[in-house]
Design an enzyme around this catalytic site. Structure first.
Site, PDB file in Angstrom:
ATOM      1  N   PHE A 113     -10.827 -10.174  39.224  1.00  0.00           N
ATOM      2  CA  PHE A 113      -9.970 -11.341  39.472  1.00  0.00           C
ATOM      3  C   PHE A 113     -10.686 -12.396  40.311  1.00  0.00           C
ATOM      4  O   PHE A 113     -10.269 -13.549  40.334  1.00  0.00           O
ATOM      5  CB  PHE A 113      -8.657 -10.908  40.152  1.00  0.00           C
ATOM      6  CG  PHE A 113      -8.725 -10.887  41.644  1.00  0.00           C
ATOM      7  CD1 PHE A 113      -9.268  -9.812  42.313  1.00  0.00           C
ATOM      8  CD2 PHE A 113      -8.275 -11.975  42.386  1.00  0.00           C
ATOM      9  CE1 PHE A 113      -9.354  -9.807  43.700  1.00  0.00           C
ATOM     10  CE2 PHE A 113      -8.347 -11.972  43.769  1.00  0.00           C
ATOM     11  CZ  PHE A 113      -8.899 -10.886  44.423  1.00  0.00           C
ATOM     12  N   LYS A 114     -11.773 -12.031  40.984  1.00  0.00           N
ATOM     13  CA  LYS A 114     -12.478 -13.016  41.808  1.00  0.00           C
ATOM     14  C   LYS A 114     -13.044 -14.158  40.970  1.00  0.00           C
ATOM     15  O   LYS A 114     -13.356 -15.219  41.498  1.00  0.00           O
ATOM     16  CB  LYS A 114     -13.568 -12.343  42.640  1.00  0.00           C
ATOM     17  CG  LYS A 114     -12.979 -11.485  43.767  1.00  0.00           C
ATOM     18  CD  LYS A 114     -14.022 -11.046  44.779  1.00  0.00           C
ATOM     19  CE  LYS A 114     -13.367 -10.347  45.962  1.00  0.00           C
ATOM     20  NZ  LYS A 114     -12.689  -9.075  45.581  1.00  0.00           N
ATOM     21  N   ASP A 115     -13.147 -13.949  39.654  1.00  0.00           N
ATOM     22  CA  ASP A 115     -13.587 -15.035  38.773  1.00  0.00           C
ATOM     23  C   ASP A 115     -12.654 -16.248  38.848  1.00  0.00           C
ATOM     24  O   ASP A 115     -13.099 -17.378  38.666  1.00  0.00           O
ATOM     25  CB  ASP A 115     -13.630 -14.553  37.312  1.00  0.00           C
ATOM     26  CG  ASP A 115     -14.828 -13.649  37.045  1.00  0.00           C
ATOM     27  OD1 ASP A 115     -15.886 -13.870  37.654  1.00  0.00           O
ATOM     28  OD2 ASP A 115     -14.702 -12.728  36.221  1.00  0.00           O
TER      29      ASP A 115
END
Ligand SMILES: *Cc1c(COP(=O)(O)O)cnc(C)c1O
Length: 429
Positions: A107-109
């Site tokens: 999810f850090k994308d």
């Protein structure tokens, strides 16, 4: 839009977006927050969510950044950043928003991709900017992909040699271009110490434009609010229900505090569950009212191994500094290592669903909470084969995009754990 430090209660010193982004952390040690929280029109949000995630994110981003960045450019850039799916799936008796279909499968994308491209749009000044990030794995790859090819920006990633997984190393060292991975002879703490040392060296900083892409940065924090809107819209479509409770597997609490921001923008959520591993500082606070940050312990969900969550300060700010208000909005959940493995096993055996250890904590918390809503899945199972395989007894299949990486040449520079060596490298880029 102006930004203030969470510690600046009198709002005495305003920062521009550019200043806040470049500084990362406010000079007084607080975290940057917007001067006001813009309100989203839910009818508009639901209509745009029906078009695409990028369309919805463009609308919400404009509410914050429309004065600083041309709205047309902003919207077009969203199409480039968010060109992957974001499904809400039924898993067992629960629903999950799968945030792991981006370029680095975590999810850090969502935050790192946004920050990279926004820095590109804000560019202008012409002078080269060096982004420095110490990483134990996931952050580095998301930052590398988010900033890859951004004009005027060079990215230096420091990771501990031999102490990250092969897959993580592949994700950071196969890009080339403006991405400069350094394999440091030392630990992750050494890497962090080097980056902090460079930022603290006023003489060096005076001669070089350097910044970090830390997860507390505004440009990583704010865009994480946008997928809560999308998840809400999918939830309404699929279930007809209202006011979902969202379960967030948490470490530094950037993700969860972004959800709280979304709620204050007008998103009708029922509340949140702060799901933690054995590093349960926040669930403990919710239970006892006492906040006791402490050193982290290692767990199978290592991206959540945080003992002193940086974003706690933002959560309190969002609650007007009232700890009791925070305790009303959040429920806590703690998952020990055995429960993580049991949940991975159960999901696989009962539903044929492979879950990474972080998302498995989300599932367990969602079941325990029992209220209607969904949990966030934060990483793709293929990134955590070394935890999952011993539980399920089978290898975790790699998505083709990840499998291809493993065959590419890995390029990184060796670096001693020495500040002088790092400064020389940065000056030479
Ligand atoms: C970073 C991370 C988390 C924790 O997110 P925070 O915003 O730090 O709370 C959870 N899961 C995965 C896979 C992560 O990479």
């Amino acid at each position: 839009m102006k930004y203030y430090s969470t510690k600046d209660k009198a709002c005495a010193r305003a920062f521009s977006l550019r200043e806040a982004v470049q500084a990362g952390l406010a000079p007084d040690g607080g975290l940057f927050v917007p001067e006001r929280i813009p309100q989203a029109d839910m009818a508009v949000a639901e209509r745009l969510a029906g078009e695409s995630y990028a369309a919805l994110a463009g609308y919400l981003a404009e509410l914050f950044f429309g004065d600083d960045i041309d709205p047309g450019l902003l919207r077009r850039e969203m199409e480039r950043i968010y060109d992957f799916p974001l499904p809400l799936r039924r898993v067992g008796s629960r629903y999950t928003l799968e945030l792991f279909h981006g370029p680095t499968f975590a999810f850090k994308d969502y935050g790192a991709g946004f920050m990279g491209r926004m820095i590109g749009l804000m560019g202008g000044a012409g002078e080269k900017l060096v982004i420095l990030t110490a990483t134990s794995g996931d952050t580095g790859s998301a930052v590398a992909h988010g900033f890859y090819g951004v004009p005027g920006v060079e990215v230096v990633l420091l990771y501990p040699e031999g102490k990250i997984s092969r897959l993580q190393e592949c994700q950071m060292t196969t890009l080339g271009g403006n991405i400069h991975p350094l394999r440091v002879a030392g630990t992750f703490d050494d890497c962090q110490r080097l980056v902090k040392g460079l930022f603290a060296d006023a003489k060096f900083r005076a001669g070089h434009r350097v910044s970090s892409a830390n997860s507390i940065n505004l440009l990583r924090w704010i865009p994480q609010a946008f997928y809560y809107f999308y998840g809400y819209c999918l939830w309404r479509q699929q279930t007809g229900g209202g006011r979902p409770v969202v379960v967030v597997p948490s470490g530094n609490y950037g993700n969860l505090s972004a959800g709280m921001l979304a709620r204050r923008m007008g998103l009708p959520l029922g509340g949140f569950v702060a799901a933690s591993n054995r590093n349960d500082v926040v669930p403990e606070f919710l239970r006892s009212g006492e906040y006791r940050p402490r050193p982290s312990v290692r767990t199978p969900a290592n991206a959540m191994d945080v003992g002193a969550p940086s974003n706690f300060e933002r959560m309190l700010w969002l609650c007007g500094g009232e700890p009791d208000a925070l305790r009303d909005e959040l429920e806590g959940f703690r998952c020990d290592d055995a429960m993580i493995r049991r949940t991975i096993d159960g999901l696989h055996r009962n539903y044929g669903y492979l879950s990474d250890p972080h998302s498995a904590i989300g599932y367990a918390a969602s079941v325990a909470c029992g209220k209607p809503g969904f949990y966030l899945s934060t990483a793709h199972p293929a990134k955590f084969g070394e935890v999952i395989s011993p539980v399920t007894g089978a290898a975790v299949p790699l998505p083709p995009r990840l499998a291809r990486l493993a065959c590419l040449p890995r390029v990184s520079e060796p670096m001693a754990a020495d500040l002088g060596a790092l400064e020389q490298f940065v000056a030479g880029i």
